[in-house]
Structures are given as C-alpha cells and as structure tokens.
Design an enzyme around this catalytic site. Sequence first.
Site, mmCIF file in Angstrom:
data_model
loop_
_atom_site.group_PDB
_atom_site.id
_atom_site.type_symbol
_atom_site.label_atom_id
_atom_site.label_comp_id
_atom_site.label_asym_id
_atom_site.label_seq_id
_atom_site.Cartn_x
_atom_site.Cartn_y
_atom_site.Cartn_z
ATOM 1 N N HIS A 30 0.866 -1.181 0.000
ATOM 2 C CA HIS A 30 0.000 0.000 0.000
ATOM 3 C C HIS A 30 0.905 1.235 0.000
ATOM 4 O O HIS A 30 2.141 1.120 -0.039
ATOM 5 C CB HIS A 30 -0.953 -0.031 1.197
ATOM 6 C CG HIS A 30 -0.268 -0.274 2.517
ATOM 7 N ND1 HIS A 30 0.630 0.608 3.055
ATOM 8 C CD2 HIS A 30 -0.338 -1.326 3.380
ATOM 9 C CE1 HIS A 30 1.072 0.132 4.207
ATOM 10 N NE2 HIS A 30 0.507 -1.041 4.432
ATOM 11 N N HIS A 33 4.043 1.362 2.346
ATOM 12 C CA HIS A 33 5.247 0.691 1.837
ATOM 13 C C HIS A 33 5.885 1.514 0.711
ATOM 14 O O HIS A 33 7.111 1.679 0.661
ATOM 15 C CB HIS A 33 4.885 -0.666 1.229
ATOM 16 C CG HIS A 33 4.247 -1.643 2.172
ATOM 17 N ND1 HIS A 33 2.946 -2.066 2.028
ATOM 18 C CD2 HIS A 33 4.733 -2.300 3.250
ATOM 19 C CE1 HIS A 33 2.660 -2.948 2.974
ATOM 20 N NE2 HIS A 33 3.720 -3.113 3.735
ATOM 21 N N GLN A 57 7.693 -14.788 12.583
ATOM 22 C CA GLN A 57 7.176 -13.688 13.396
ATOM 23 C C GLN A 57 5.683 -13.804 13.681
ATOM 24 O O GLN A 57 5.078 -12.901 14.254
ATOM 25 C CB GLN A 57 7.513 -12.335 12.773
ATOM 26 C CG GLN A 57 6.758 -11.984 11.510
ATOM 27 C CD GLN A 57 7.326 -10.736 10.862
ATOM 28 O OE1 GLN A 57 8.442 -10.737 10.352
ATOM 29 N NE2 GLN A 57 6.576 -9.638 10.881
ATOM 30 N N GLN A 144 7.221 4.195 10.840
ATOM 31 C CA GLN A 144 6.898 4.573 12.211
ATOM 32 C C GLN A 144 5.625 3.874 12.696
ATOM 33 O O GLN A 144 5.423 3.699 13.895
ATOM 34 C CB GLN A 144 6.749 6.099 12.281
ATOM 35 C CG GLN A 144 6.319 6.662 13.619
ATOM 36 C CD GLN A 144 7.333 6.365 14.726
ATOM 37 O OE1 GLN A 144 8.517 6.193 14.457
ATOM 38 N NE2 GLN A 144 6.851 6.303 15.961
ATOM 39 N N LYS A 145 4.791 3.434 11.758
ATOM 40 C CA LYS A 145 3.579 2.669 12.112
ATOM 41 C C LYS A 145 3.902 1.541 13.092
ATOM 42 O O LYS A 145 3.133 1.242 13.987
ATOM 43 C CB LYS A 145 2.990 2.119 10.817
ATOM 44 C CG LYS A 145 2.119 0.904 10.913
ATOM 45 C CD LYS A 145 0.700 1.302 11.131
ATOM 46 C CE LYS A 145 -0.290 0.167 11.140
ATOM 47 N NZ LYS A 145 0.199 -1.171 11.143
ATOM 48 N N GLN A 149 8.901 -2.095 16.551
ATOM 49 C CA GLN A 149 9.787 -2.782 15.598
ATOM 50 C C GLN A 149 10.996 -1.902 15.281
ATOM 51 O O GLN A 149 12.136 -2.391 15.204
ATOM 52 C CB GLN A 149 8.998 -3.104 14.333
ATOM 53 C CG GLN A 149 9.819 -3.646 13.188
ATOM 54 C CD GLN A 149 8.941 -4.157 12.064
ATOM 55 O OE1 GLN A 149 8.406 -5.240 12.140
ATOM 56 N NE2 GLN A 149 8.792 -3.358 11.018
ATOM 57 N N SER A 181 -2.556 -0.435 6.461
ATOM 58 C CA SER A 181 -2.004 -1.724 6.881
ATOM 59 C C SER A 181 -2.538 -2.779 5.935
ATOM 60 O O SER A 181 -3.707 -2.722 5.522
ATOM 61 C CB SER A 181 -2.452 -2.050 8.318
ATOM 62 O OG SER A 181 -2.238 -3.420 8.593
ATOM 63 N N SER A 182 -1.701 -3.751 5.609
ATOM 64 C CA SER A 182 -2.182 -4.856 4.771
ATOM 65 C C SER A 182 -3.350 -5.546 5.460
ATOM 66 O O SER A 182 -4.234 -6.094 4.802
ATOM 67 C CB SER A 182 -1.049 -5.853 4.525
ATOM 68 O OG SER A 182 0.086 -5.190 4.003
ATOM 69 N N ARG A 183 -3.365 -5.529 6.795
ATOM 70 C CA ARG A 183 -4.432 -6.215 7.532
ATOM 71 C C ARG A 183 -5.757 -5.459 7.481
ATOM 72 O O ARG A 183 -6.783 -6.032 7.854
ATOM 73 C CB ARG A 183 -4.007 -6.439 8.991
ATOM 74 C CG ARG A 183 -2.924 -7.501 9.140
ATOM 75 C CD ARG A 183 -2.657 -7.850 10.600
ATOM 76 N NE ARG A 183 -1.825 -9.022 10.741
ATOM 77 C CZ ARG A 183 -0.502 -9.013 10.940
ATOM 78 N NH1 ARG A 183 0.141 -7.865 11.015
ATOM 79 N NH2 ARG A 183 0.177 -10.138 11.061
HETATM 80 P P1 AMP Z 1 4.788 -4.967 6.660
HETATM 81 O O1 AMP Z 1 4.615 -5.380 5.230
HETATM 82 O O2 AMP Z 1 3.487 -4.719 7.360
HETATM 83 O O3 AMP Z 1 5.734 -5.849 7.420
HETATM 84 O O4 AMP Z 1 5.469 -3.532 6.618
HETATM 85 C C1 AMP Z 1 6.693 -3.333 5.955
HETATM 86 C C2 AMP Z 1 7.247 -1.979 6.313
HETATM 87 O O5 AMP Z 1 6.318 -0.972 5.942
HETATM 88 C C3 AMP Z 1 7.467 -1.830 7.823
HETATM 89 O O6 AMP Z 1 8.659 -1.100 8.064
HETATM 90 C C4 AMP Z 1 6.249 -1.060 8.251
HETATM 91 O O7 AMP Z 1 6.462 -0.291 9.429
HETATM 92 C C5 AMP Z 1 6.039 -0.166 7.054
HETATM 93 N N1 AMP Z 1 4.637 0.297 7.033
HETATM 94 C C6 AMP Z 1 3.522 -0.466 7.144
HETATM 95 N N2 AMP Z 1 2.422 0.309 7.149
HETATM 96 C C7 AMP Z 1 2.859 1.596 7.052
HETATM 97 C C8 AMP Z 1 2.201 2.874 7.022
HETATM 98 N N3 AMP Z 1 0.875 2.983 7.088
HETATM 99 N N4 AMP Z 1 2.970 3.968 6.925
HETATM 100 C C9 AMP Z 1 4.319 3.878 6.857
HETATM 101 N N5 AMP Z 1 5.001 2.711 6.878
HETATM 102 C C10 AMP Z 1 4.279 1.589 6.982
#
Ligand code: AMP
Length: 278
Positions: A30, A33, A57, A144-145, A149, A181-183
């Site tokens: 999204h 990312h 994880q 920062q979301k 982590q 969020s992907s979720r």
């Molecule tokens: P994930 O695919 O959820 O593991 O996220 C991959 C990276 O994208 C991680 O560093 C997350 O913190 C970042 N990320 C996920 N959602 C957001 C968001 N809404 N804004 C900024 N970074 C994000």
Amino acid sequence: MQVLSTIAALRAARRGIGTLGLVPTMGFLHRGHLSLVERACAECGAAAASIFVNPAQFGPHEDLGRYPRDLPRDLRLLEQAGASLAFVPDAGEIYPPGFATRIDVGAVAEPLEGAARPGHFSGVATVVAKLLNIVQPDRAYFGQKDAQQVAVIRRMVRDLDIPVEVVVGDTVRDPDGLALSSRNTYLTPGQRARAPALHRALRSAEALFAAGERRAAVLRTAVHAALGADAELSVDYVGVSDPDTMEEIERVGSRALVSLAVRLGRTRLIDNVVLSAS
Ligand code: AMP
C-alpha cells in the site's frame, strides 16, 4: 526491475548496484510501503524491496495462513515506485533445513507488542538481520507505524554492529486517520467505519499533551476512554513509553510514544503517535 527469489541471484544482482536502500515488507503493498520505496530511491539512488511473509514472526494462532498476498500487483507497484530489485524468496530459501539461530533483542522487545505476541520480535529481528546480510544495503527503511519494531531493529543494529543506517518514514494514513495496513483488508465495511477511532483516541492524547498534560496515567486513561466509547473495540493495550527503550514512563519529558493495539472482531490493529515537546 529485477525479480530474484534466491540469495545467490540477489547477491549477484546487488553487486551491479552502488548505494542501495532496502525496504523489507511482507507484501500486499500500500502507499505506506511505497512511500518508503520512493524515499529509498530518492535518498540512495536505487531501492530494493523484499516481499516475504515471515513465518517466524507469527504466533501459532495468528494469521500466517490467511495473510493477504498478491505478488503480481506488488511487483507492478514496486516497479512504478522505481525499485531496482525485488527479492521474493520462499520460506525454504530463508529457513533451510537445519536453520537454528534466533536473535533475542532483550528488554526493548518485551513490553506492548512483545508481551501480546510472544516470540514476534525475535522472528522480526532474525529475518531482518538475514535480509540485511543478504542484501547489504547502505540504508534500511522502516515505518513509524510499527514503532516498537523500529526500536528493536535500532537496538539490534547497534548491538551487532551491522553496517547499515536505519531510516524511519512517517505513518501513512487514509484521509479519515486510519493507518494503512495490509491487515485493513480483513475489516468488514462496518469494522472499517469504526477503525478511525484508533487515531482519534491517539489524537485525544496529543490534544491533552498540547494543553500541558504530562502525566502518563492521565494520557493513558484518556485514550482508553476514547476507545471505550465503542463496545465493538476490544483494547489489547495502551502504552505511554520511552520511544527508544519502550519502557513505560510516569511523566512525559521531551518525547514519548503513545501506542495501542485494538481488536475489531478477528482483526488486530496497531497505531501510535509520538508526543514531542519541541
Ligand atoms: P509490513 O509489510 O506490514 O511488514 O510492513 C513493511 C514496512 O512498511 C514496515 O517497516 C512497516 O512499518 C512499514 N509500514 C507499514 N504500514 C505503514 C504505514 N501505514 N505507513 C508507513 N510505513 C508503513
């Protein structure tokens, strides 16, 4: 953009590139990312993204099996964002037979998300260490979301002298405040309509802080009260902590992280804001 699924092919492709930024992801991309990929391209001249739904994880009763996936769409989006490399290993490439090492980052990984999801940050730290060793980027980009982590990875990079600069991008939100969020794709339309309550609750803490409130307990109570207005939201935790150590604090000094995790039906969402006196 080159798409590589083995460590050997990735390493060979990386050798042809100078300064490189890496964006580790679990895919189903999204704008959050993609903002990191675009920033990596702008700051490094070239970006790599990894797409790997990391089994290590996820807890045994979590959503590993149903985590959303759409690799063709992800690759199109990465290419449009300007990525040079996409690393898309399968689980056997990352965790071959006999794999045994786990990274335990200690106290910073224990409260909040670490308490709610035992083993989660060990899985994150282990896969991020591997990705950093495989890709050997100059900079690695995180959102920062996922504030805890970020703290865990910063601690690991310092402790293990990993030669990479950690860069953190702002949380990207929908116009109604919901952090991307992907979720979010799990949410029913009714749940999606309720979900902006998370950011609204965090903003109530921001408003109190702006008005001079420094007692963490008061800020925490305000966030709980804002979330409690909706009986469909079940609160996992609300934390007011030191953004580097994740230790809960009593009074906010110059900076504090207000973070929360909430369940909406079967879906668990997290969000946070940083309070800063400057
Ligand atoms: P994930 O695919 O959820 O593991 O996220 C991959 C990276 O994208 C991680 O560093 C997350 O913190 C970042 N990320 C996920 N959602 C957001 C968001 N809404 N804004 C900024 N970074 C994000």
